[in-house]
Design a protein around this motif. Sequence first.
Motif, mmCIF file in Angstrom:
data_model
loop_
_atom_site.group_PDB
_atom_site.id
_atom_site.type_symbol
_atom_site.label_atom_id
_atom_site.label_comp_id
_atom_site.label_asym_id
_atom_site.label_seq_id
_atom_site.Cartn_x
_atom_site.Cartn_y
_atom_site.Cartn_z
ATOM 1 N N LEU A 1 96.644 2.327 43.619
ATOM 2 C CA LEU A 1 97.353 3.441 44.235
ATOM 3 C C LEU A 1 98.643 3.714 43.474
ATOM 4 C CD1 LEU A 1 97.656 5.514 46.535
ATOM 5 C CD2 LEU A 1 98.875 3.727 47.830
ATOM 6 N N ARG A 2 98.731 4.889 42.886
ATOM 7 C CA ARG A 2 99.939 5.336 42.198
ATOM 8 C C ARG A 2 100.162 6.813 42.495
ATOM 9 N NH1 ARG A 2 99.441 3.281 35.947
ATOM 10 N NH2 ARG A 2 98.682 1.162 36.332
ATOM 11 N N ALA A 3 101.394 7.263 42.325
ATOM 12 C CA ALA A 3 101.671 8.686 42.460
ATOM 13 C C ALA A 3 100.929 9.467 41.388
ATOM 14 C CB ALA A 3 103.167 8.934 42.362
ATOM 15 N N PHE A 4 100.967 8.955 40.151
ATOM 16 C CA PHE A 4 100.243 9.580 39.055
ATOM 17 C C PHE A 4 99.083 8.660 38.706
ATOM 18 C CE2 PHE A 4 99.775 11.196 34.633
ATOM 19 C CZ PHE A 4 99.602 12.526 34.967
ATOM 20 N N ARG A 5 97.891 9.178 38.817
ATOM 21 C CA ARG A 5 96.684 8.350 38.747
ATOM 22 C C ARG A 5 96.580 7.617 37.403
ATOM 23 N NH1 ARG A 5 93.693 10.088 43.232
ATOM 24 N NH2 ARG A 5 94.220 12.207 43.905
ATOM 25 N N PRO A 6 96.199 6.347 37.427
ATOM 26 C CA PRO A 6 96.120 5.558 36.187
ATOM 27 C C PRO A 6 95.102 6.079 35.192
ATOM 28 C CG PRO A 6 96.030 4.139 38.128
ATOM 29 C CD PRO A 6 95.890 5.544 38.618
ATOM 30 N N GLU A 7 94.129 6.850 35.653
ATOM 31 C CA GLU A 7 93.098 7.352 34.751
ATOM 32 C C GLU A 7 93.431 8.743 34.196
ATOM 33 O OE1 GLU A 7 91.564 8.118 39.016
ATOM 34 O OE2 GLU A 7 92.887 6.744 37.944
ATOM 35 N N ALA A 8 94.621 9.273 34.495
ATOM 36 C CA ALA A 8 95.017 10.569 33.961
ATOM 37 C C ALA A 8 95.276 10.451 32.465
ATOM 38 C CB ALA A 8 96.265 11.078 34.676
ATOM 39 N N ALA A 9 94.744 11.397 31.692
ATOM 40 C CA ALA A 9 94.887 11.340 30.240
ATOM 41 C C ALA A 9 96.149 12.026 29.758
ATOM 42 C CB ALA A 9 93.668 11.987 29.577
ATOM 43 N N THR A 10 96.566 13.097 30.456
ATOM 44 C CA THR A 10 97.770 13.819 30.059
ATOM 45 C C THR A 10 98.657 14.014 31.287
ATOM 46 O OG1 THR A 10 97.215 16.145 30.504
ATOM 47 C CG2 THR A 10 96.244 15.132 28.533
ATOM 48 N N LEU A 11 99.898 14.372 31.022
ATOM 49 C CA LEU A 11 100.846 14.597 32.102
ATOM 50 C C LEU A 11 100.501 15.834 32.915
ATOM 51 C CD1 LEU A 11 103.448 13.141 33.037
ATOM 52 C CD2 LEU A 11 104.750 14.728 31.625
#
Length: 633
Positions: free
Chosen positions: A296-306
Amino acid sequence: MNLRQSNSLILSLVLLISCGSPTAKPAPSPPALTGQTTEQAGSRPARVKQDVARGLTHLLALIDGELLPLCQRPDARPLPLDSLRRAFRRCRLAYKRVEPFAEYFLPATSRLVNGAPVPEVEVEETKMFEAAGLQVLEPLLYPGPASGTRDMTGRRELVRQAVRLRRQVRTLQLLWQEQEFTEAHVFDALRQQVFRVVALGITGFDTPLSPAATFPEAAAALAALQAPLRLYARDNTGPAAHLLTRLQTARAALGPPAGFASFDRLAFVRRHTNPLGRALLALQRQLGISPFAGELRAFRPEAATLFDADGFNPDFYTGNRQWFTNPAKVALGRQLFRDPVLSGGGGRSCASCHQPGRAFTDGQALSATLSGGRLRRNTPTILNAGLQAGQFYDLRSPSLENQAGDVIGNLDEMHGSLDAAAGQLAAQARYVAQFRRAFPEAGSAPGPLVSPVRIQNALAAYERSLLRLNSPFDRYVRAEAGAQLSPAAIRGFNLYAGRARCATCHFLPLTNGTVPPTFQDSEAEVLGVPTRPGSRRLDPDPGRYALTKLDPLRHAFKTPTLRNVALTAPYMHNGQYRTLEEVLDFYNQGGGLGLGLDVDNQTLPPDKLGLTKTDMADLKAFLLTLTDTTGRQ
């Protein structure tokens, strides 16, 4: 992430070295250690650890061998400012080479090495901790004669801050010795570094007084990826080798003749950092190193770009897994949002002021109270409100659940009772059925099904569904097929993230005060807003100071989102700015201080920006591209 910071011996040493320095808020627990860790000699994580340790040793040597001796000259001659600045810049570049891992694993200490030069406020305890680090040193060295380093008071402060910097770097060294991590952590930290360069590096966040250092430091921040990635490149072929080539190209794009004002940041993001983030994630997966997709994170760990369309997870800000969103909760919350049963007398609903057709505002400077007066503050949009670590202009509410309860119970706003509303809703069969679908675990829980806390959670779940991150700008920066921006909007973005300094407070990509790349905290700023445009009288609203009596919080207000700003007029906490042109002119003048108001704690730089009418038209053109009316209302 605070890995292994609980070691008693190391922490004892740190406390001795810190000599009473403040302790920042602890970071959340990191993912569990899996796979090859730093405990295995010769492993790639072990070699990364050794390289970072060497980088910290180099940074400490620069402080001891160059910065401190220049600060501590015993005679009364003027300090060698040019030499001091060179030593300072060398220290900053050295920190950038360890930044990905220092910031990722040891954020509390790293904040005191290169955090924002503002005091840290502990609201719960009404305490304030002095800022420290490189950004605190910078105003003592720039802009030269006005910096105060020529008199003895300025010299003593310079020495004091340099000694504090050394202390925190030494603390990093000691804590780093205890770190254990896997290859998944390495790739996670490297991608976060790319995001950091985009959101903080190229915007000048770290270099507010020395813009000439912005791109050399951003290049050094990217160079920090090189040594770890080389561990995965074999014979200069394969995906890792191609990634290193891409990295070199991105670094080269930051080199001369890039000027702070003229650099095309939007092209850099589209052509270099976004592809770099995607390539990092692809290489990680090709190597069989799974990202922490379940964390659980605010910005998902699997996101490739901002700028990934589904990069953010608003459930992070709930603080309670039982409050996580599900479709049935959203549907229930949407209905409750429009139901006047929540107000006293049944004459007002949440949608009365947060009108879906007005981007969830009401178009008023100040909304009417139930007694016929006016509320104290403007009604903000709740679009993307789920992506903030605090609610209301004064950040007094830690969650949307608390915010809902506050508004419903407020005598001027809704004058309702959650207990009374729960009783009325429980008498309606359709609502009971909806609550049962929204809260399936409630069947085995004690107490009534329809309860105040479930009303609050359903309302909050609906608000968390109101994400709008698919604007024309988003589609263009993601390089989606057919997406276009006008030349004026492109110039406007480059002003926003550059010379106009907007992105140093309204952080990318959310354009609010939620701080990247971890997005765990939401900031407030002191702008010095007058009672109305053109007035020379400061608006008397004390802001956060009304709740926490600390001087830096006087007239401090949450940094709101600029997404859908074309639809959310009027502006500012007092709603007195009717147009975007008025707001842009206020910032162009340097805020309250620039207008001559007495705002001794203003956090907005008071220098006039020197924006022309064409510049401000370009800025507005960019802001209009943040409009996103897609999605369910």
